[in-house]
Scaffold this motif. Structure first.
Motif, mmCIF file in Angstrom:
data_model
loop_
_atom_site.group_PDB
_atom_site.id
_atom_site.type_symbol
_atom_site.label_atom_id
_atom_site.label_comp_id
_atom_site.label_asym_id
_atom_site.label_seq_id
_atom_site.Cartn_x
_atom_site.Cartn_y
_atom_site.Cartn_z
ATOM 1 N N GLU A 158 103.617 33.727 -36.018
ATOM 2 C CA GLU A 158 103.825 32.341 -35.612
ATOM 3 C C GLU A 158 104.817 31.619 -36.513
ATOM 4 O O GLU A 158 105.788 31.008 -36.036
ATOM 5 C CB GLU A 158 102.491 31.580 -35.590
ATOM 6 C CG GLU A 158 101.569 31.951 -34.449
ATOM 7 C CD GLU A 158 100.760 33.208 -34.705
ATOM 8 O OE1 GLU A 158 99.967 33.590 -33.824
ATOM 9 O OE2 GLU A 158 100.904 33.810 -35.800
ATOM 10 N N CYS A 198 108.821 32.266 -22.875
ATOM 11 C CA CYS A 198 107.453 32.029 -22.394
ATOM 12 C C CYS A 198 107.438 31.900 -20.875
ATOM 13 O O CYS A 198 106.578 32.484 -20.204
ATOM 14 C CB CYS A 198 106.873 30.780 -23.045
ATOM 15 S SG CYS A 198 106.574 30.936 -24.825
ATOM 16 N N ALA A 212 98.458 27.412 -28.908
ATOM 17 C CA ALA A 212 99.665 26.854 -29.526
ATOM 18 C C ALA A 212 99.307 25.575 -30.268
ATOM 19 O O ALA A 212 100.154 24.720 -30.490
ATOM 20 C CB ALA A 212 100.726 26.590 -28.474
ATOM 21 N N MET A 220 106.621 24.495 -30.831
ATOM 22 C CA MET A 220 105.376 24.870 -30.163
ATOM 23 C C MET A 220 105.567 26.122 -29.316
ATOM 24 O O MET A 220 104.718 27.022 -29.290
ATOM 25 C CB MET A 220 104.874 23.728 -29.285
ATOM 26 C CG MET A 220 103.429 23.897 -28.829
ATOM 27 S SD MET A 220 103.103 23.237 -27.184
ATOM 28 C CE MET A 220 103.731 24.557 -26.141
ATOM 29 N N LEU A 225 103.636 29.772 -29.523
ATOM 30 C CA LEU A 225 103.014 30.378 -28.348
ATOM 31 C C LEU A 225 103.546 31.781 -28.103
ATOM 32 O O LEU A 225 102.788 32.687 -27.725
ATOM 33 C CB LEU A 225 103.260 29.486 -27.126
ATOM 34 C CG LEU A 225 102.699 29.983 -25.795
ATOM 35 C CD1 LEU A 225 101.182 30.093 -25.850
ATOM 36 C CD2 LEU A 225 103.134 29.055 -24.658
#
Length: 380
Positions: free
Chosen positions: A14, A37, A186, A239, A243
């Motif tokens: 992350e 994503c 997230a 963010m 994720l």
């Protein structure tokens, strides 16, 4: 021993991806990680169009806008759900018509839907509680017959299926959550999935503050401006980068959670056989994504006692939703309060057990044993 109810799991990538996002100098959203994503969800689950949002609530609010909810329109929502399922439509002036849960699980009772439909009904919002599918074939058949839109509240439903179809891919629109209590997180964050072509173009406009900015950056128009309603629904690249680290490891995360869920189920099956609790029921048409493990006690007093007993032994177990049809807001705005006995039973009797990736097998065994101790002590 102290066992929290939830503990966010980090894959280890992350911070690395967030660092990449920061030093790409593209922080405002819809950049490299957002596109990764979107592509992941569209390819893996077959959604026609995906848009990351700052929360599942925002995704639901986009759904209300896309459904063109007007004051006086009616929206059917289960009463046993989080307030966002209803609030997104209330903000547009909808009248909420609450539906009861099934006796076998907290999902909306599809067999009773038709009794709630009127000429003003515009949307049905099935909520897949604990990631277990509602009876979507029945719901879609009813919705199509009455020309009603279906918005799947799939907040808890990532990587779960109905008759082989991914949840969130069946209704016209759907909303997912990446809150820190979900399987894939997230911190905050959500996703709007669009499965009906007629909503795709407008969804991008609403997502981008009512402008056709997305079309401009794709070179489809030579300038962009204000063309519709909307808001700032898209999240930052930071963010999205967080994720992405989770999505890369979704299979690993899911396998561990399912292992924990199965240990709970096997360890507590004797209590269910003896009739003191009920365990989650997974219909034949549904899969289990191990979002949560819950038990249903026989009464509010028993549940209160169990939660207290577990807390005294270092275990944080919690109840869940309160009946929305009995909330202060609803009772102050609506004169007729429906009788929804199954919803009220889950509100009084359901308790959620700790469920997270790093929960150790011995901790699961400890929790199971303490639950058994509670009923052994109550019998003595």
């Amino acid at each position: 021993m102290k066992i929290d109810f939830n503990h966010p799991f980090l894959t280890g990538k992350e911070a690395h991806y967030m660092y990449q996002a920061v030093y790409s100098y593209k922080l405002s959203g819809n950049g490299m990680f957002t596109k990764r994503c979107h592509e992941f969800f569209e390819k893996k689950y077959g959604f026609k169009k995906c848009l990351l949002t700052t929360s599942c609530t925002d995704a639901l609010e986009m759904c209300a806008l896309l459904c063109d909810i007007q004051p006086g329109d009616e929206v059917i929502v289960p009463s046993y759900t989080f307030v966002s399922s209803a609030l997104a439509f209330v903000r547009q002036g909808a009248k909420i018509v609450f539906a009861d849960s099934m006796t076998s699980n907290p999902n909306i009772d599809a067999d009773k839907l038709e009794t709630l439909i009127t000429p003003k009904t515009k949307v049905i919002v099935p909520v897949h509680y604990a990631g277990v599918a509602c009876d979507m074939e029945r719901i879609m058949e009813i919705a199509n017959r009455y020309n009603i839109l279906v918005v799947e509240d799939a907040a808890q439903s990532i990587d779960s299926y109905y008759k082989g179809r991914p949840l969130g891919s069946i209704g016209h629109l759907s909303a997912f959550s990446f809150h820190e209590t979900k399987n894939i997180i997230a911190g905050e964050g959500g996703l709007l999935a669009i499965n009906d072509d007629r909503f795709i173009r407008r969804s991008e406009i609403i997502w981008e503050k009512g402008t056709n900015r997305s079309e401009f950056f794709r070179g489809e128009v030579n300038k962009y401006g204000w063309v519709d309603t909307g808001s700032s629904f898209l999240p930052s690249e930071v963010m999205a980068a967080f994720l992405w680290a989770q999505l890369e490891n979704i299979d690993m995360i899911q396998n561990r959670r399912k292992s924990i869920w199965n240990k709970y189920h096997n360890g507590l099956s004797d209590l269910e056989k003896s009739g003191v609790i009920r365990l989650p029921q997974i219909p034949a048409y549904a899969t289990n994504n191990a979002h949560m493990f819950y038990i249903v006690c026989r009464s509010l007093d028993e549940r209160t006692g169990l939660i207290r007993h577990l807390k005294d032994n270092g275990i944080m177990a919690v109840f869940h939703y309160l009946s929305l049809h009995l909330s202060d807001y609803y009772t102050s705005h609506y004169k007729e309060i429906p009788h929804l006995p199954q919803c009220d039973r889950y509100a009084d009797c359901l308790v959620r057990l700790p469920m997270y990736y790093e929960l150790k097998d011995e901790e699961v065994e400890y929790i199971i044993n303490k639950i058994k101790d509670y009923w052994d002590e109550s019998r003595s």
